[in-house]
Motif scaffolding. Sequence first.
Motif, PDB file in Angstrom:
ATOM      1  N   CYS A 199       4.654  42.139  29.660  1.00  0.00           N
ATOM      2  CA  CYS A 199       4.757  41.053  30.612  1.00  0.00           C
ATOM      3  C   CYS A 199       6.130  40.386  30.507  1.00  0.00           C
ATOM      4  CB  CYS A 199       3.654  40.063  30.288  1.00  0.00           C
ATOM      5  SG  CYS A 199       3.745  38.576  31.216  1.00  0.00           S
TER       6      CYS A 199
ATOM      7  N   ASN B 264       6.646  37.288  31.574  1.00  0.00           N
ATOM      8  CA  ASN B 264       6.441  35.845  31.724  1.00  0.00           C
ATOM      9  C   ASN B 264       6.103  35.184  30.385  1.00  0.00           C
ATOM     10  OD1 ASN B 264       6.520  36.493  34.543  1.00  0.00           O
ATOM     11  ND2 ASN B 264       4.403  37.201  34.311  1.00  0.00           N
TER      12      ASN B 264
ATOM     13  N   CYS C 129       3.620  32.222  30.339  1.00  0.00           N
ATOM     14  CA  CYS C 129       2.771  31.136  30.856  1.00  0.00           C
ATOM     15  C   CYS C 129       2.299  30.225  29.718  1.00  0.00           C
ATOM     16  CB  CYS C 129       1.524  31.709  31.525  1.00  0.00           C
ATOM     17  SG  CYS C 129       1.874  32.988  32.727  1.00  0.00           S
TER      18      CYS C 129
ATOM     19  N   CYS D 253      -1.115  31.145  28.404  1.00  0.00           N
ATOM     20  CA  CYS D 253      -1.336  32.549  28.055  1.00  0.00           C
ATOM     21  C   CYS D 253      -2.325  32.682  26.905  1.00  0.00           C
ATOM     22  CB  CYS D 253      -0.022  33.213  27.661  1.00  0.00           C
ATOM     23  SG  CYS D 253      -0.261  34.962  27.343  1.00  0.00           S
TER      24      CYS D 253
END
Length: 446
Positions: free
Chosen positions: A104, A106, A108, A111
Amino acid sequence: MGRSCPAPFPSLGRPPIFPPAMLKVTRVAPDSLGAELGLQAGTELLTVNGRELEDFLDWEFLTADDAFLLHARLPDGEEIEYDIERPEGLPMGVGVEPPRIRRCANRCDFCFVDGLPQGLRENLYIRDDDYRLSFKYGNFATLTNLKPRDVERIIEYRLSPLYVSVHATDPVVRRWLLRNPLAPDILEQLRRFAGHGLQFHTQVVMSPGVNDGPVLERTLADLWAFGSSVLSVSVVPVGLTTFSKHHLVREPTRDECRAALGLLEAAARRSRAERGISWALGADELYLRADLPLPPPEWYDGFEQVENGVGSVRFLQQRIRDAGEGMADWRGRRIGVCTGASMAGLMPQVLTPLAERTGARFELLALPNSLFGETVTCAGLLPGRAFQDALAGRPDLDLALIPGEALNDDHVFVDDLALADLAAAVPVEVRASYCFTDALDTPPRP
Ligand code: SF4
C-alpha cells in the motif's frame, strides 16, 4: 523477455539484466487438460502466445481462448511448446503460485496495521493494496499504487467489478484520509475505467469530522453520477484498537452514525425509485452504533458487500431459512456460539430462528479481545487464547462454534494458536463456522 520475443540486447550477446518472468505451477487437477499435457507442480509457465506471464491474471486471461500456444519448462528442465486446442468444457486445471502482494502507498490514520500490537506473525503487518485481489476476492483497493501497466491490464482483462475504497471523492479530503499527497484523483480513475465498461463496488470508511456530513453527501452524489458503473456504495464506521492513533482519529458517536445513515437512506430511496436497487448501504456496525434497527433482507441488493459487514445479519438469517432440512437434528443439545462484542447485540436475531430450525439451545459467548483491547469488538480479530479461556471450563456444552473469519487459510488464529490446538485444549467439540448452516449439517460427536 519471453522465449519467442527478441532478446533485449541481442548484439551484446549477454543475458538480460532481469530474469525473464515466469509462473510456477503449484498443482494440477487430475482429469484436466493440464494433466493430459503432462504439466506438474514445479513446471515453469514461460509464455502464452509469446506473452510473458507475470501472475495468475495473465495465466487465467491468456489461456481463456479455445486455442493458444503455451511455452513451458518442465521440472526436469525440458522446454516444450504446446499448441493447444482446448476441447469444449475441459478445464486447464492448473493452479499457479500466488502473486507477490502489492504494498500500500498510503498511511491512513485508521489503518488496521497500525492498530496491531507488537509480536504477531510478520505477514499481519503487511499493508496490502492490490487491484488483482480486489477483482479476484473482493478485497477493497484504493487504486493509489497503480502503474500505467496496471491500468492497461485492468482495461485489457476487463477486471470488473472492482472493489474500490473511495472514502471521499473530494481529492483533498481523500489525500488527507489516506495520508498520501500523491494519491490520484479517484473520480478521474473511475471515469477512465468506466469509459471501458468496467463497474465498481465502492466503500467509504467513515472517519467522523473528516469524510462524513457534507463530504459524504458529495461523495454519494459524485458516485451516483456514474450511473450503472458504480454498483454500490457502503459506509463502514472506522474501527480502532487500543494501539491505534487515537490522537488523530476517533470512532463515530451514535448521532454521527445516525446522520450518516440519514444520508444513505435518502440516497437509497432515490436509487430504489430510479434504479430499483438500494445502492447506498450502511454496514451492520453503523446501525448498531446508531442504535437503529437493520433494514429488511431485500434492502441489500443480493448481499454484494456482505464480506464487508454490510447485511451480515440478514444474510445469516436468510441462509438459515434456506437451509431447510439440510441441518442435523440437534434437539436437546447445548451449543455455545463464540463471537465478538459487536455482533453480540445482533446475534439474538440470528440465534432465535436457528434454535427453531435445529432444536438446539444456543448460548451466546461474547468474548472480550484480550490481544487488541476491549475496543476491538469484531469476531474476526479474536485471538485463539480468548476462545481457549472461554471454553476451558465448559464441558457442559455439546459443541462450540468459532467464527471462521477468526482463522486464516491454515486454520490459525491471529495469535498463532492453531484451531487443532484449541480443540485439543478444551473439553468441548469445536467447529469453525461462517454461516452456522456450514457447521450444523453433521450430527454432534457421540
Ligand atoms: S489503504 Fe490505508 S487502511 Fe488500507 S492498508 Fe493502506 S494505509 Fe492501511
